[in-house]
Design an enzyme around this catalytic site. Structure first.
Site, mmCIF file in Angstrom:
data_model
loop_
_atom_site.group_PDB
_atom_site.id
_atom_site.type_symbol
_atom_site.label_atom_id
_atom_site.label_comp_id
_atom_site.label_asym_id
_atom_site.label_seq_id
_atom_site.Cartn_x
_atom_site.Cartn_y
_atom_site.Cartn_z
ATOM 1 N N LYS A 115 0.828 -1.203 0.000
ATOM 2 C CA LYS A 115 0.000 0.000 0.000
ATOM 3 C C LYS A 115 0.864 1.254 0.000
ATOM 4 O O LYS A 115 0.669 2.165 -0.813
ATOM 5 C CB LYS A 115 -0.935 0.015 1.211
ATOM 6 C CG LYS A 115 -1.878 1.205 1.233
ATOM 7 C CD LYS A 115 -2.498 1.439 2.585
ATOM 8 C CE LYS A 115 -1.563 2.195 3.504
ATOM 9 N NZ LYS A 115 -2.220 2.633 4.757
ATOM 10 N N ASP A 133 -5.892 -0.394 0.771
ATOM 11 C CA ASP A 133 -5.943 -0.377 2.226
ATOM 12 C C ASP A 133 -7.208 -1.101 2.680
ATOM 13 O O ASP A 133 -7.873 -1.766 1.885
ATOM 14 C CB ASP A 133 -5.876 1.054 2.759
ATOM 15 C CG ASP A 133 -7.015 1.912 2.222
ATOM 16 O OD1 ASP A 133 -7.954 1.360 1.602
ATOM 17 O OD2 ASP A 133 -6.967 3.140 2.412
#
Length: 206
Positions: A115, A133
């Site tokens: 991420k 996420d």
């Protein structure tokens, strides 16, 4: 079969978040600080940190203890301080002070997952990248875009079905959507502008 491209475009338009460009190192460090904390706390910590340390070389010369009071508001400040100093030193030692611009190299830095790396690639280097996420993972599964157990799997599946031009914007839009309507607990399905496209909504109504 529904049009995935139209659905993604709808999400991006309904929940726009402006793309920001900044120094890749600042994006990297602020993203590390953002882990498990709220945006406003991240912003305060980032401002304090970079007011004291203007670049990677200055941070690489700091000790973790020097950072504690500057980033305390971000939470888990001791662990984050250690990580930030280690990252800064590795970037200086391995890459001459420049943040690497490939996923493979970014993932070699301590505390940098997919991420964080994808956020740096998109915002720092203007490369197409999907940052997944908890919001992106949850919403993608609720909508029925994917059926995955882990964020890494969600990223791979989204890459197959989402047009590349939406890869970067998708994260910001889904984060906004997830914070305001598609909440982790008690999502506001009845007022959601996407409920007609949502598998989760139809399952709830059965």
């Amino acid at each position: 079969m529904r049009n995935v491209e139209q659905l993604i475009e709808k999400i991006v338009k309904l929940f726009p978040r402006e793309k920001f460009r900044a120094d890749p190192f600042r994006i990297l460090i602020c993203t590390i600080l953002s882990q498990r904390t709220r945006d406003e706390n991240t912003e305060k910590a980032c401002e304090k940190l970079f007011a004291r340390y203007g670049n990677v070389f200055e941070l690489a010369r700091a000790s973790a203890e020097d950072l504690h009071e500057l980033i305390r508001e971000s939470g888990m400040y001791r662990q984050k301080a250690e990580r930030i100093v280690r990252v800064a030193r590795l970037i200086v030692e391995r890459y001459g002070g420049k943040v690497p611009n490939t996923l493979e190299e970014l993932l070699k830095l301590p505390g940098v997952g997919r991420k964080t790396a994808n956020i740096v690639l998109y915002h720092g280097f203007d490369q197409p990248a999907i940052a997944v996420d908890t919001h992106v993972h949850r919403i993608s599964n609720r909508l029925g875009l994917v059926r995955t157990k882990k964020p890494e799997e969600t990223e791979e599946e989204l890459k197959k079905i989402v047009p590349e031009r939406f890869w970067g914007p998708l994260n910001g839009s889904m984060v906004e959507f997830g914070r305001t309507i598609c909440l982790p607990i008690k999502p506001k399905c009845e007022v959601c502008p996407l409920n007609s496209d949502c598998e989760y909504f139809f399952q709830k109504r059965r």
